[in-house]
Design a protein around this motif. Structure first.
Motif, PDB file in Angstrom:
ATOM      1  N   PHE A  61       0.814  -1.205   0.000  1.00 60.46           N
ATOM      2  CA  PHE A  61       0.000   0.000   0.000  1.00 60.46           C
ATOM      3  C   PHE A  61       0.856   1.267   0.000  1.00 60.46           C
ATOM      4  O   PHE A  61       1.820   1.364   0.744  1.00 60.46           O
ATOM      5  N   TYR A  62       0.450   2.236  -0.784  1.00 64.29           N
ATOM      6  CA  TYR A  62       1.113   3.537  -0.830  1.00 64.29           C
ATOM      7  C   TYR A  62       0.527   4.506   0.188  1.00 64.29           C
ATOM      8  O   TYR A  62       1.075   5.577   0.403  1.00 64.29           O
ATOM      9  N   PHE A  63      -0.599   4.137   0.787  1.00 67.56           N
ATOM     10  CA  PHE A  63      -1.284   5.022   1.718  1.00 67.56           C
ATOM     11  C   PHE A  63      -1.605   4.254   2.999  1.00 67.56           C
ATOM     12  O   PHE A  63      -1.945   3.073   2.937  1.00 67.56           O
ATOM     13  N   PRO A  64      -1.529   4.907   4.153  1.00 66.55           N
ATOM     14  CA  PRO A  64      -1.982   4.252   5.389  1.00 66.55           C
ATOM     15  C   PRO A  64      -3.473   3.933   5.267  1.00 66.55           C
ATOM     16  O   PRO A  64      -4.260   4.793   4.872  1.00 66.55           O
ATOM     17  N   LEU A  65      -3.866   2.731   5.590  1.00 65.20           N
ATOM     18  CA  LEU A  65      -5.277   2.362   5.466  1.00 65.20           C
ATOM     19  C   LEU A  65      -6.175   3.243   6.326  1.00 65.20           C
ATOM     20  O   LEU A  65      -7.339   3.469   5.998  1.00 65.20           O
TER      21      LEU A  65
END
Length: 235
Positions: A61-65
């Motif tokens: 993932f490129y973004f924090p969930l």
């Protein structure tokens, strides 16, 4: 294939693949609308990852969930969106922002149009050095991103950086909500990230109004590149 069917298939296959995913977000602390993430979590969650913070595969993932926590009736929509955006950024060989704990100040506009090429534009301040990067893949943002075909950078001056900061102030970027409920079947996602040391924030908007300050802020970065985008293709 119809985009709606394509995304539905992607969503269903994604939900199946994510059943065993261990969500690390209980260790992520929120700071107003931005977040601060523990370095140990980054190392555990993103192994393997190189020193440029580019992941070794398209599963990371490129973004924090936490920032995409479910805002719809669909359970798992946050992971679906994170996967979709991450696969495009991975195809553009982009770094994961919130894994970078350097003192650099960085912003990135990721533009995912349904029927047009995915584009990312990154602007960085490293001490007194200001740099603009832009990349483009030959696929489509609502389907398969394709392969990286444009990978360019140039030095910019302090005046341009300051002008961009004015745009950020106009939209109150660091206090904007990450998500809005408004989405559509087609259109585009305008995703703007920012990182200052350990502080990180992302804003995601679907097809913003051309008169809005958010549109103007992202379009400012687009106009700094040498990409030739027709006005009719800006959606």
């Amino acid at each position: 294939m119809n985009r709606k069917i394509y995304l539905a298939i992607l969503f269903l296959s994604f939900l199946t693949s994510c059943q065993g995913q261990n969500d690390k977000n209980s260790k992520i602390a929120k700071t107003e609308h931005s977040i601060s993430i523990d370095t140990a979590v980054i190392k555990e969650y993103f192994l393997p990852i190189d020193t440029a913070f580019i992941p070794s595969n398209n599963k990371q993932f490129y973004f924090p969930l936490e920032v995409f926590k479910d805002t719809s009736i669909y359970v798992g929509h946050d992971k679906f969106v994170d996967t979709w955006y991450s696969q495009n950024l991975y195809a553009m060989h982009e770094p994961i922002f919130y894994a970078d704990k350097s003192e650099k100040e960085i912003y990135r506009f990721t533009w995912l149009r349904t029927f047009h090429n995915p584009i990312s534009i990154r602007i960085e301040k490293n001490g007194d050095i200001y740099t603009l990067y832009w990349k483009l893949c030959n696929g489509a943002g609502g389907y398969d991103p394709g392969e990286l075909t444009v990978n360019t950078q140039k030095k910019i001056d302090r005046e341009i950086w300051n002008e961009f900061q004015k745009h950020l102030n106009q939209i109150n970027f660091w206090r904007m909500s990450t998500n809005e409920m408004e989405r559509g079947e087609d259109g585009s996602q305008w995703i703007l990230e920012g990182k200052i040391a350990k502080k990180y924030h992302v804003v995601d908007r679907w097809t913003p109004n051309k008169e809005s300050n958010y549109y103007q802020c992202c379009d400012f970065l687009l106009r700094l590149t040498d990409l030739k985008i027709k006005e009719s293709d800006k959606y």
